[in-house]
Design an enzyme around this catalytic site. Structure first.
Site, short mmCIF file in Angstrom:
data_model
loop_
_atom_site.label_atom_id
_atom_site.label_comp_id
_atom_site.label_asym_id
_atom_site.label_seq_id
_atom_site.Cartn_x
_atom_site.Cartn_y
_atom_site.Cartn_z
CE LYS A 132 -6.12 -2.40 3.02
NZ LYS A 132 -6.54 -3.40 4.00
N GLY A 184 -5.54 -12.11 3.48
CA GLY A 184 -5.30 -13.57 3.43
C GLY A 184 -4.21 -13.89 2.43
CD GLU A 226 -0.58 -4.44 6.74
OE1 GLU A 226 0.46 -4.08 6.18
OE2 GLU A 226 -1.46 -5.10 6.16
CE LYS A 280 -1.69 -2.75 2.78
NZ LYS A 280 -2.21 -3.57 3.87
N1 HSE Z 1 -3.68 -6.08 7.33
C1 HSE Z 1 -4.57 -5.90 6.24
C2 HSE Z 1 -5.99 -6.22 6.67
C3 HSE Z 1 -4.14 -6.77 5.10
O1 HSE Z 1 -6.16 -6.77 7.77
O2 HSE Z 1 -6.93 -5.89 5.96
C4 HSE Z 1 -4.77 -6.47 3.79
O3 HSE Z 1 -4.43 -5.19 3.34
#
Ligand code: HSE
Length: 345
Positions: free
Chosen positions: A227, A324, A212, A128
């Site tokens: 995001k 995932g 993460e 990201k």
């Molecule tokens: N750590 C992020 C989540 C992974 O839990 O959505 C996907 O971007």
């Protein structure tokens, strides 16, 4: 006719291994059904070293090596070659970038992406950092070098969002989007609603590969904030910085608050919003107690969703996995197939 796409894989953690598992288990079917054969000609990982082979490295061998924590013993194994060296020196059509996300500097991914695009190699990424911090720059760099920069997996893992809007909603205009954009926090909230503890739910999300590398980025809302910034830039032509997107995570949501919301017929969700206003576009991330008839209220576990409000279609909701191993590896696969098809044209 099958088009062979030579790919370097940078970062071989959860997501990189997810891609390799798909290639190991169904690479032949992908070739046959899409006309694109993905050949991994080089791999680099900060912890495992690097390996390269112009004829292609076997996904099963790479996965076996990754389980030992080192690529030593593979063809072209080179402990000293770092990712940038591999990107510059191994001839390839595309790079799959799957290193860990850093939303403050974008590094090391940003340097990897810039290096590959400058060499005219297309880039697909689930990272990201580069898309949130420098989407305009990277798209321009890609265009100048006749390469593609695709980043579907940065939002909602392999669930199509960016491509869906760019292709299938071309000609429509998004007025607002509201999304559950983080799998880890939605998983935790769902478990807490069922009586589980925050700590246990977070540990399970980490074990399942949703969180993460530093899960503070999930629970404090920064992953969803990144995001939101990507969606505003990619889908609503607006570059925002983190300072322009107010952000709160789920750490202050107590079991009592969840029970009180339930008694009122509501459910807590971590919601990212991007909205056109009279003055441009505004965005935010924070917990909201949603009424149960909201399209986002029924999204549970690691599922994510985005509800779009558009000029021509009205309300449209996309629901699918948000994180995932294989789900995110699949995003890299889908983008690589798109790169192969573009090169074949
Ligand atoms: N750590 C992020 C989540 C992974 O839990 O959505 C996907 O971007």
């Amino acid at each position: 006719m099958v088009m062979e796409l030579r790919v370097t894989l940078i970062g071989c953690g959860t997501v990189g291994q997810g891609l390799l598992e798909i290639l190991r288990d169904r690479g032949n079917e992908v070739d046959r059904r899409t006309g694109v054969r993905i050949r991994i000609v080089g791999v680099a990982d900060m912890k495992m070293g690097s390996a390269e082979s112009p004829g292609g490295l076997e996904p099963a061998q790479l996965l076996a090596a990754a389980r030992t924590g080192s690529f030593a013993g593979l063809p072209g194994a080179e402990r000293r070659r770092d990712a940038l060296g591999l990107i510059r020196e191994v001839d390839a059509d595309a790079m799959a970038e799957a290193t860990f996300t850093n939303l403050e500097t974008g590094e090391p991914a940003l340097s990897h992406v810039r290096a590959a695009l400058t060499l005219g190699r297309s880039v697909v990424t689930t990272n990201k950092g580069p898309a949130a911090l420098a989407l305009g720059e990277l798209r321009a760099l890609a265009a100048r070098n006749r390469a593609a920069f695709l980043f579907e997996g940065t939002v909602m893992s392999g669930t199509p969002v960016i491509g869906l809007v760019e292709h299938s909603l071309a000609g429509d205009r998004i007025q607002e989007l509201r999304g559950i954009l983080n799998g880890t926090t939605n998983f935790i909230l769902t478990k807490m609603e069922a009586g589980g503890s925050y700590g246990e739910a977070l540990a399970e999300a980490q074990r399942l590969g949703y969180a993460e590398a530093n899960p503070a980025g999930d629970v404090e809302g920064h992953d969803a904030q990144g995001k939101v910034i990507i969606l505003a830039a990619a889908l609503m032509e607006t570059n925002l910085t983190a300072a322009q997107v107010p952000c709160e995570g789920i750490t202050r949501i107590t079991p009592d608050a969840i029970a009180r919301a339930r008694a009122e017929g509501k459910r807590y969700k971590l919601v990212g919003v991007v909205r056109r206003t009279g003055n441009g576009v505004e965005a935010s991330v924070g917990p909201q107690a949603l009424p149960l008839d909201d399209p986002l209220a029924g999204i549970s576990g690691v599922m994510n969703a985005i509800n779009f409000r558009t000029d021509l279609l009205g309300s449209l909701t996309v629901v699918g996995p948000g994180a995932g191993r294989v789900e995110t590896g699949f995003a890299l696969l889908a983008d690589l197939i798109e790169v192969g098809r573009r090169l074949a044209r």
